[in-house]
Design a protein around this motif. Structure first.
Motif: not given
Length: 350
Positions: A110-118
């Motif tokens: 929930a707190g991750v902003a620098d990476f995305a699924v894929g």
């Protein structure tokens, strides 16, 4: 790019097996210390990412000398008792080995902003292990980085352990333009990376390896190669600004003869005496001893991935095995003659 050194044993593809549900995964586990036969592929619970973590579906991971040492309790002299606190007394602390890997982000906390699924990523869990499995978690702010599309998962998985270890030691040693650097064990995972990274820093590199690996080490950038079976580099009279000790057979008392006053011994592998000595008396007879270094970071991994994708460094890969043949991978590493890295594939390695 792909830089396999021996193509005949290479097997790529899915790890195989019966598909499980969304809560489990296949992993290579071991519940007792010993030889390769203690490792088996089983189903176990899939990890769930915490708020600051990524869940990565791993496609490839390395089987390193560190995995061998932990699994077999084959540690340098004097370290068996101290390492039992970390490795386990009767049973292994970490059931799944594997310090590093490469794959695709499956979920983010929930707190991750620098990476995305894929996202395609390379990661290093280090002493936490856990990468000989279909899934692993890693802190988003830790040793993880995106990899370019041009870089295969197999090549990416060959970067963190070797290049990461070599880089932090070269940084700690202050290796710079014009230095004379000798790498003992120049054809291994760390040694092959150290040759290349030292060369990129402008050093003149001498590699120590077997005669059979001399051409490889020259191709990686060594200006001179010493066959350890024919010449003792510590007795030749040559002096270096730095010796990178990746084998474990050149402690300070032996290597000092090959190091100039004001130089440095980088102890990638050290026994208890070497570790204690480097801490209590880091400079001796004008020679600095370095055994403790900074950590490998996501920034390091991103740079290695960029350089590898551009063809500016070469992840050396000896053999690739599917997960179902991981015992063979361990047995090959146990033999002590691998060139660069041994990789296990956990999914489609493209």
């Amino acid at each position: 790019m792909n830089t396999t050194e021996k193509t005949a044993p290479r097997t790529e593809g899915s790890a195989g097996g019966v598909a499980g549900d969304a809560t489990t995964m296949r992993a290579a586990v071991y519940d007792r210390f010993g030889g390769p036969d203690v490792v088996s592929v089983e189903r176990m619970p899939r990890p769930t990412p915490a708020d600051d973590q990524l869940l990565v579906r791993l496609h490839a991971a390395s089987v390193s000398v560190a995995d061998h040492r932990v699994r077999a309790r084959d540690v340098p002299r004097g370290l068996r008792l101290p390492t039992m606190f970390a490795l386990g007394w009767r049973r292994p602390t970490h059931r799944v080995l594997g310090m590093d890997g490469a794959g695709v982000v499956e979920a983010v906390g929930a707190g991750v902003a620098d990476f995305a699924v894929g996202d395609r990523v390379v990661l290093l869990r280090g002493a936490a292990f856990g990468c000989h499995a279909e899934y692993a978690v890693v802190r988003a702010a830790g040793a993880v980085a995106r990899i370019p599309d041009e870089l295969t998962f197999v090549d990416a998985a060959a970067l963190p352990f070797g290049f990461g270890t070599a880089q932090v030691f070269l940084e700690a040693g202050g290796i710079a333009q014009g230095d004379d650097v000798l790498v003992n064990g120049a054809s291994g995972a760390v040694g092959s990376a150290a040759v290349q990274l030292a060369k990129r820093r402008g050093a003149r590199v001498t590699g120590v390896c077997s005669a059979g690996n001399a051409e490889l080490v020259r191709d990686l950038g060594a200006e001179r190669v010493i066959d350890y079976a024919r010449e003792d580099f510590t007795s030749s009279g040559a002096r270096y600004d730095a010796v990178v000790e990746c084998v474990g057979n050149a402690p300070y008392r032996r290597a000092r003869r090959a190091i100039r006053r004001g130089g440095v011994l980088l102890l990638v592998i050290a026994d208890l005496a070497g570790i204690v000595g480097s801490k209590l008396r880091p400079v001796r007879h004008g020679i600095r001893r370095v055994q403790d270094t900074g950590a490998v970071t996501g920034t390091h991994l991103a740079e290695f991935a960029r350089l590898a994708a551009a063809g500016d460094v070469r992840p050396v890969i000896d053999r690739v095995y599917p997960l179902d043949r991981i015992r063979e991978a361990h047995a090959y590493v146990d033999g002590g003659h691998k060139r660069g890295n041994v990789i296990v594939t956990l999914a489609d390695p493209s």
